[in-house]
Design a protein around this motif. Structure first.
Motif, PDB file in Angstrom:
ATOM      1  N   LEU A  17      20.579   5.656  -5.390  1.00 45.00           N
ATOM      2  CA  LEU A  17      20.229   5.433  -6.796  1.00 45.00           C
ATOM      3  C   LEU A  17      18.762   5.057  -6.959  1.00 45.00           C
ATOM      4  O   LEU A  17      18.073   5.564  -7.854  1.00 45.00           O
ATOM      5  CB  LEU A  17      21.124   4.355  -7.399  1.00 45.00           C
ATOM      6  N   LEU A  18      18.274   4.170  -6.106  1.00 46.46           N
ATOM      7  CA  LEU A  18      16.866   3.777  -6.178  1.00 46.46           C
ATOM      8  C   LEU A  18      15.945   4.971  -5.902  1.00 46.46           C
ATOM      9  O   LEU A  18      14.930   5.154  -6.576  1.00 46.46           O
ATOM     10  CB  LEU A  18      16.578   2.651  -5.183  1.00 46.46           C
ATOM     11  N   LEU A  19      16.305   5.778  -4.936  1.00 48.32           N
ATOM     12  CA  LEU A  19      15.482   6.945  -4.606  1.00 48.32           C
ATOM     13  C   LEU A  19      15.524   7.999  -5.706  1.00 48.32           C
ATOM     14  O   LEU A  19      14.537   8.713  -5.907  1.00 48.32           O
ATOM     15  CB  LEU A  19      15.905   7.527  -3.260  1.00 48.32           C
ATOM     16  N   LEU A  20      16.625   8.120  -6.397  1.00 48.06           N
ATOM     17  CA  LEU A  20      16.663   9.023  -7.551  1.00 48.06           C
ATOM     18  C   LEU A  20      15.676   8.563  -8.623  1.00 48.06           C
ATOM     19  O   LEU A  20      14.958   9.374  -9.210  1.00 48.06           O
ATOM     20  CB  LEU A  20      18.076   9.106  -8.118  1.00 48.06           C
ATOM     21  N   VAL A  25      10.269   9.379 -11.251  1.00 45.90           N
ATOM     22  CA  VAL A  25       8.944   8.912 -11.676  1.00 45.90           C
ATOM     23  C   VAL A  25       7.843   9.675 -10.952  1.00 45.90           C
ATOM     24  O   VAL A  25       6.884  10.149 -11.567  1.00 45.90           O
ATOM     25  CB  VAL A  25       8.795   7.391 -11.433  1.00 45.90           C
ATOM     26  N   TRP A  26       7.968   9.802  -9.633  1.00 48.75           N
ATOM     27  CA  TRP A  26       6.908  10.444  -8.865  1.00 48.75           C
ATOM     28  C   TRP A  26       6.810  11.942  -9.140  1.00 48.75           C
ATOM     29  O   TRP A  26       5.713  12.492  -9.189  1.00 48.75           O
ATOM     30  CB  TRP A  26       7.089  10.168  -7.383  1.00 48.75           C
ATOM     31  N   LEU A  27       7.941  12.625  -9.335  1.00 50.29           N
ATOM     32  CA  LEU A  27       7.883  14.047  -9.680  1.00 50.29           C
ATOM     33  C   LEU A  27       7.317  14.251 -11.077  1.00 50.29           C
ATOM     34  O   LEU A  27       6.548  15.193 -11.312  1.00 50.29           O
ATOM     35  CB  LEU A  27       9.266  14.688  -9.559  1.00 50.29           C
ATOM     36  N   ARG A  28       7.670  13.381 -11.996  1.00 48.55           N
ATOM     37  CA  ARG A  28       7.105  13.451 -13.348  1.00 48.55           C
ATOM     38  C   ARG A  28       5.588  13.238 -13.301  1.00 48.55           C
ATOM     39  O   ARG A  28       4.829  13.961 -13.948  1.00 48.55           O
ATOM     40  CB  ARG A  28       7.765  12.403 -14.240  1.00 48.55           C
ATOM     41  N   ASN A  29       5.151  12.264 -12.502  1.00 44.04           N
ATOM     42  CA  ASN A  29       3.714  12.023 -12.364  1.00 44.04           C
ATOM     43  C   ASN A  29       3.014  13.199 -11.694  1.00 44.04           C
ATOM     44  O   ASN A  29       1.891  13.539 -12.043  1.00 44.04           O
ATOM     45  CB  ASN A  29       3.455  10.740 -11.581  1.00 44.04           C
ATOM     46  N   VAL A  43       7.738  13.994  -1.991  1.00 43.67           N
ATOM     47  CA  VAL A  43       8.358  14.574  -0.795  1.00 43.67           C
ATOM     48  C   VAL A  43       8.989  13.475   0.052  1.00 43.67           C
ATOM     49  O   VAL A  43      10.114  13.623   0.544  1.00 43.67           O
ATOM     50  CB  VAL A  43       7.323  15.394   0.010  1.00 43.67           C
ATOM     51  N   PHE A  44       8.298  12.364   0.208  1.00 40.12           N
ATOM     52  CA  PHE A  44       8.839  11.225   0.945  1.00 40.12           C
ATOM     53  C   PHE A  44      10.159  10.763   0.336  1.00 40.12           C
ATOM     54  O   PHE A  44      11.160  10.569   1.031  1.00 40.12           O
ATOM     55  CB  PHE A  44       7.816  10.077   0.944  1.00 40.12           C
ATOM     56  N   ALA A  45      10.179  10.591  -0.988  1.00 42.59           N
ATOM     57  CA  ALA A  45      11.389  10.120  -1.661  1.00 42.59           C
ATOM     58  C   ALA A  45      12.531  11.117  -1.513  1.00 42.59           C
ATOM     59  O   ALA A  45      13.678  10.727  -1.286  1.00 42.59           O
ATOM     60  CB  ALA A  45      11.106   9.858  -3.139  1.00 42.59           C
ATOM     61  N   LEU A  46      12.243  12.407  -1.619  1.00 39.26           N
ATOM     62  CA  LEU A  46      13.297  13.411  -1.507  1.00 39.26           C
ATOM     63  C   LEU A  46      13.864  13.488  -0.090  1.00 39.26           C
ATOM     64  O   LEU A  46      15.079  13.641   0.087  1.00 39.26           O
ATOM     65  CB  LEU A  46      12.772  14.773  -1.965  1.00 39.26           C
ATOM     66  N   LEU A  47      13.010  13.365   0.917  1.00 43.03           N
ATOM     67  CA  LEU A  47      13.503  13.368   2.300  1.00 43.03           C
ATOM     68  C   LEU A  47      14.336  12.119   2.592  1.00 43.03           C
ATOM     69  O   LEU A  47      15.395  12.203   3.228  1.00 43.03           O
ATOM     70  CB  LEU A  47      12.343  13.486   3.283  1.00 43.03           C
ATOM     71  N   LEU A  48      13.875  10.981   2.132  1.00 44.81           N
ATOM     72  CA  LEU A  48      14.633   9.744   2.327  1.00 44.81           C
ATOM     73  C   LEU A  48      15.931   9.772   1.520  1.00 44.81           C
ATOM     74  O   LEU A  48      16.960   9.249   1.970  1.00 44.81           O
ATOM     75  CB  LEU A  48      13.777   8.544   1.926  1.00 44.81           C
ATOM     76  N   ALA A  53      21.756  10.113   1.438  1.00 44.18           N
ATOM     77  CA  ALA A  53      22.921  10.843   0.940  1.00 44.18           C
ATOM     78  C   ALA A  53      23.813  11.280   2.100  1.00 44.18           C
ATOM     79  O   ALA A  53      25.044  11.199   2.019  1.00 44.18           O
ATOM     80  CB  ALA A  53      22.479  12.045   0.114  1.00 44.18           C
ATOM     81  N   LEU A  54      23.198  11.732   3.187  1.00 40.86           N
ATOM     82  CA  LEU A  54      23.977  12.111   4.368  1.00 40.86           C
ATOM     83  C   LEU A  54      24.686  10.902   4.970  1.00 40.86           C
ATOM     84  O   LEU A  54      25.869  10.972   5.337  1.00 40.86           O
ATOM     85  CB  LEU A  54      23.086  12.780   5.411  1.00 40.86           C
ATOM     86  N   ALA A  55      23.987   9.769   5.063  1.00 39.15           N
ATOM     87  CA  ALA A  55      24.612   8.552   5.593  1.00 39.15           C
ATOM     88  C   ALA A  55      25.775   8.120   4.707  1.00 39.15           C
ATOM     89  O   ALA A  55      26.841   7.749   5.204  1.00 39.15           O
ATOM     90  CB  ALA A  55      23.583   7.430   5.705  1.00 39.15           C
ATOM     91  N   PHE A  56      25.593   8.182   3.392  1.00 34.29           N
ATOM     92  CA  PHE A  56      26.673   7.815   2.472  1.00 34.29           C
ATOM     93  C   PHE A  56      27.868   8.748   2.644  1.00 34.29           C
ATOM     94  O   PHE A  56      29.019   8.302   2.656  1.00 34.29           O
ATOM     95  CB  PHE A  56      26.174   7.844   1.031  1.00 34.29           C
ATOM     96  N   TYR A  57      27.594  10.032   2.810  1.00 36.03           N
ATOM     97  CA  TYR A  57      28.666  11.005   3.040  1.00 36.03           C
ATOM     98  C   TYR A  57      29.440  10.664   4.320  1.00 36.03           C
ATOM     99  O   TYR A  57      30.669  10.652   4.326  1.00 36.03           O
ATOM    100  CB  TYR A  57      28.095  12.414   3.128  1.00 36.03           C
ATOM    101  N   VAL A  58      28.714  10.378   5.393  1.00 33.15           N
ATOM    102  CA  VAL A  58      29.368  10.074   6.671  1.00 33.15           C
ATOM    103  C   VAL A  58      30.206   8.807   6.555  1.00 33.15           C
ATOM    104  O   VAL A  58      31.341   8.759   7.030  1.00 33.15           O
ATOM    105  CB  VAL A  58      28.319   9.948   7.797  1.00 33.15           C
ATOM    106  N   TYR A  59      29.680   7.770   5.907  1.00 38.83           N
ATOM    107  CA  TYR A  59      30.409   6.509   5.794  1.00 38.83           C
ATOM    108  C   TYR A  59      31.590   6.597   4.836  1.00 38.83           C
ATOM    109  O   TYR A  59      32.538   5.822   4.947  1.00 38.83           O
ATOM    110  CB  TYR A  59      29.486   5.388   5.316  1.00 38.83           C
TER     111      TYR A  59
END
Length: 101
Positions: A17-20, A25-29, A43-48, A53-59
């Motif tokens: 949620l925080l990364l979304l 904000v960063w893509l808008r800027n 790019v950093f935010a999207l990769l993180l 998201a993958l970790a959440f899926y696995v858990y």
């Protein structure tokens, strides 16, 4: 181990949620200013975001890997991974606060 998996699920979900928010904000800027810094942050935010998201899926939904984490991963490694998720949450919270200001 059930409590630790729940903490991992919650922290990765909050990180997503925080990364979304940060990505928005960063893509808008980036669309407005077209600077390399905002592109790099986006790019950093999207990769993180992908990693969390993958970790959440696995858990949460991948029962085979969730069971593996609960039974086969040594507790010291599991606690280290959990600590990283929680520390990442606090780092992203501070970054979102500084970005939104």
């Amino acid at each position: 181990m059930g409590l630790w998996i729940d903490v991992a699920r919650v922290s990765t979900a909050l990180n997503v949620l925080l990364l979304l928010g940060l990505s928005y904000v960063w893509l808008r800027n980036y669309m407005q200013f077209r600077s390399k810094q905002t592109l790099g942050l986006s790019v950093f935010a999207l990769l993180l975001l992908g990693e969390n998201a993958l970790a959440f899926y696995v858990y949460t939904w991948d029962q085979m890997r969730a069971a593996w984490f609960a039974t086969a991963v040594p507790p010291v490694a599991w606690h280290a991974m959990l600590a990283l998720h929680v520390l990442e949450f606090f780092a992203l919270s501070f970054l979102l606060w500084a970005t939104w200001d």
